[in-house]
Design a protein around this motif. Structure first.
Motif, PDB file in Angstrom:
ATOM      1  N   MET A 124       0.836  -1.206   0.000  1.00 31.76           N
ATOM      2  CA  MET A 124       0.000   0.000   0.000  1.00 31.76           C
ATOM      3  C   MET A 124       0.871   1.257   0.000  1.00 31.76           C
ATOM      4  SD  MET A 124      -2.979  -1.259   2.627  1.00 31.76           S
ATOM      5  CE  MET A 124      -3.618   0.379   2.954  1.00 31.76           C
ATOM      6  N   LEU A 125       1.946   1.230   0.791  1.00 29.68           N
ATOM      7  CA  LEU A 125       2.866   2.370   0.827  1.00 29.68           C
ATOM      8  C   LEU A 125       3.527   2.585  -0.528  1.00 29.68           C
ATOM      9  CD1 LEU A 125       4.676   2.030   4.283  1.00 29.68           C
ATOM     10  CD2 LEU A 125       3.295   3.951   3.499  1.00 29.68           C
ATOM     11  N   ALA A 126       3.958   1.497  -1.148  1.00 24.13           N
ATOM     12  CA  ALA A 126       4.594   1.595  -2.460  1.00 24.13           C
ATOM     13  C   ALA A 126       3.610   2.137  -3.487  1.00 24.13           C
ATOM     14  CB  ALA A 126       5.109   0.223  -2.892  1.00 24.13           C
ATOM     15  N   SER A 127       2.367   1.694  -3.390  1.00 22.66           N
ATOM     16  CA  SER A 127       1.325   2.151  -4.297  1.00 22.66           C
ATOM     17  C   SER A 127       1.083   3.654  -4.123  1.00 22.66           C
ATOM     18  CB  SER A 127       0.044   1.376  -3.985  1.00 22.66           C
ATOM     19  OG  SER A 127      -0.776   1.317  -5.107  1.00 22.66           O
ATOM     20  N   ALA A 128       1.008   4.093  -2.866  1.00 29.11           N
ATOM     21  CA  ALA A 128       0.794   5.507  -2.579  1.00 29.11           C
ATOM     22  C   ALA A 128       1.972   6.342  -3.068  1.00 29.11           C
ATOM     23  CB  ALA A 128       0.580   5.710  -1.081  1.00 29.11           C
ATOM     24  N   ALA A 129       3.192   5.846  -2.842  1.00 26.30           N
ATOM     25  CA  ALA A 129       4.388   6.563  -3.285  1.00 26.30           C
ATOM     26  C   ALA A 129       4.413   6.667  -4.804  1.00 26.30           C
ATOM     27  CB  ALA A 129       5.635   5.850  -2.787  1.00 26.30           C
ATOM     28  N   SER A 130       4.014   5.599  -5.466  1.00 27.74           N
ATOM     29  CA  SER A 130       3.977   5.590  -6.922  1.00 27.74           C
ATOM     30  C   SER A 130       2.951   6.594  -7.443  1.00 27.74           C
ATOM     31  CB  SER A 130       3.625   4.186  -7.410  1.00 27.74           C
ATOM     32  OG  SER A 130       3.512   4.171  -8.804  1.00 27.74           O
ATOM     33  N   ALA A 131       1.783   6.615  -6.831  1.00 25.08           N
ATOM     34  CA  ALA A 131       0.733   7.554  -7.237  1.00 25.08           C
ATOM     35  C   ALA A 131       1.188   8.989  -7.006  1.00 25.08           C
ATOM     36  CB  ALA A 131      -0.546   7.274  -6.459  1.00 25.08           C
ATOM     37  N   LEU A 132       1.828   9.224  -5.877  1.00 27.94           N
ATOM     38  CA  LEU A 132       2.334  10.562  -5.570  1.00 27.94           C
ATOM     39  C   LEU A 132       3.398  10.986  -6.578  1.00 27.94           C
ATOM     40  CD1 LEU A 132       2.129  12.878  -3.504  1.00 27.94           C
ATOM     41  CD2 LEU A 132       4.014  11.800  -2.268  1.00 27.94           C
ATOM     42  N   GLY A 133       4.299  10.052  -6.899  1.00 30.15           N
ATOM     43  CA  GLY A 133       5.335  10.341  -7.880  1.00 30.15           C
ATOM     44  C   GLY A 133       4.749  10.671  -9.241  1.00 30.15           C
ATOM     45  N   THR A 134       3.752   9.901  -9.647  1.00 27.62           N
ATOM     46  CA  THR A 134       3.084  10.149 -10.932  1.00 27.62           C
ATOM     47  C   THR A 134       2.421  11.510 -10.937  1.00 27.62           C
ATOM     48  OG1 THR A 134       2.669   7.781 -11.161  1.00 27.62           O
ATOM     49  CG2 THR A 134       1.371   9.237 -12.551  1.00 27.62           C
ATOM     50  N   TYR A 135       1.745  11.834  -9.843  1.00 30.93           N
ATOM     51  CA  TYR A 135       1.062  13.128  -9.702  1.00 30.93           C
ATOM     52  C   TYR A 135       2.062  14.278  -9.802  1.00 30.93           C
ATOM     53  CZ  TYR A 135      -1.097  17.063  -7.256  1.00 30.93           C
ATOM     54  OH  TYR A 135      -1.540  18.306  -6.908  1.00 30.93           O
ATOM     55  N   GLN A 136       3.192  14.147  -9.095  1.00 26.84           N
ATOM     56  CA  GLN A 136       4.201  15.206  -9.125  1.00 26.84           C
ATOM     57  C   GLN A 136       4.816  15.347 -10.514  1.00 26.84           C
ATOM     58  OE1 GLN A 136       6.824  14.236  -5.890  1.00 26.84           O
ATOM     59  NE2 GLN A 136       5.676  15.537  -4.469  1.00 26.84           N
ATOM     60  N   LEU A 137       5.035  14.233 -11.167  1.00 24.90           N
ATOM     61  CA  LEU A 137       5.594  14.255 -12.522  1.00 24.90           C
ATOM     62  C   LEU A 137       4.638  14.957 -13.482  1.00 24.90           C
ATOM     63  CD1 LEU A 137       7.951  13.248 -14.306  1.00 24.90           C
ATOM     64  CD2 LEU A 137       6.590  11.225 -14.769  1.00 24.90           C
ATOM     65  N   LEU A 138       3.357  14.632 -13.407  1.00 26.82           N
ATOM     66  CA  LEU A 138       2.361  15.276 -14.274  1.00 26.82           C
ATOM     67  C   LEU A 138       2.280  16.772 -13.986  1.00 26.82           C
ATOM     68  CD1 LEU A 138      -0.489  12.598 -14.249  1.00 26.82           C
ATOM     69  CD2 LEU A 138       1.018  13.206 -16.158  1.00 26.82           C
ATOM     70  N   ARG A 139       2.353  17.125 -12.699  1.00 26.19           N
ATOM     71  CA  ARG A 139       2.337  18.550 -12.327  1.00 26.19           C
ATOM     72  C   ARG A 139       3.527  19.284 -12.935  1.00 26.19           C
ATOM     73  NH1 ARG A 139       1.938  20.067  -6.151  1.00 26.19           N
ATOM     74  NH2 ARG A 139       3.664  21.337  -6.859  1.00 26.19           N
ATOM     75  N   LEU A 140       4.704  18.637 -12.844  1.00 26.66           N
ATOM     76  CA  LEU A 140       5.919  19.245 -13.412  1.00 26.66           C
ATOM     77  C   LEU A 140       5.774  19.459 -14.921  1.00 26.66           C
ATOM     78  CD1 LEU A 140       8.978  17.477 -11.743  1.00 26.66           C
ATOM     79  CD2 LEU A 140       8.600  19.942 -11.932  1.00 26.66           C
ATOM     80  N   LEU A 141       5.209  18.452 -15.581  1.00 27.45           N
ATOM     81  CA  LEU A 141       5.107  18.513 -17.031  1.00 27.45           C
ATOM     82  C   LEU A 141       4.070  19.519 -17.520  1.00 27.45           C
ATOM     83  CD1 LEU A 141       5.326  14.712 -17.940  1.00 27.45           C
ATOM     84  CD2 LEU A 141       7.056  16.461 -18.384  1.00 27.45           C
ATOM     85  N   PHE A 142       2.917  19.560 -16.849  1.00 25.58           N
ATOM     86  CA  PHE A 142       1.802  20.322 -17.397  1.00 25.58           C
ATOM     87  C   PHE A 142       1.519  21.646 -16.703  1.00 25.58           C
ATOM     88  CE2 PHE A 142       0.768  15.875 -18.572  1.00 25.58           C
ATOM     89  CZ  PHE A 142       0.859  16.050 -19.948  1.00 25.58           C
ATOM     90  N   LEU A 143       1.987  21.839 -15.495  1.00 23.77           N
ATOM     91  CA  LEU A 143       1.654  23.059 -14.770  1.00 23.77           C
ATOM     92  C   LEU A 143       2.900  23.906 -14.520  1.00 23.77           C
ATOM     93  CD1 LEU A 143      -0.831  21.615 -12.126  1.00 23.77           C
ATOM     94  CD2 LEU A 143      -1.387  22.672 -14.297  1.00 23.77           C
ATOM     95  N   LYS A 144       3.610  24.187 -15.582  1.00 24.23           N
ATOM     96  CA  LYS A 144       4.840  24.976 -15.435  1.00 24.23           C
ATOM     97  C   LYS A 144       4.518  26.436 -15.202  1.00 24.23           C
ATOM     98  CE  LYS A 144       8.186  22.138 -17.724  1.00 24.23           C
ATOM     99  NZ  LYS A 144       9.187  21.997 -18.753  1.00 24.23           N
TER     100      LYS A 144
END
Length: 54
Positions: free
Chosen positions: A34-54
């Protein structure tokens, strides 16, 4: 005769302890998953934010 029942008791206790240990390990594995899943989701969210919300 008493020695035989003592051995069976020891084997029974060992079996119960092994089952408890396995249950605990499975619980921790689930928690880690569950922790790994949450970390993965958080990482994906941050990556998308970096890419699209500059």
């Amino acid at each position: 005769m008493q020695h035989q029942s003592l051995r069976q008791t020891t084997a029974g206790k060992a079996r119960v302890e092994a089952l408890a240990l396995r249950e605990t390990l499975q619980r921790y594995r689930l928690l880690l998953g569950m922790l790994a899943s949450a970390a993965s989701a958080l990482g994906t969210y941050q990556l998308l934010r970096l890419l699209f919300l500059k």
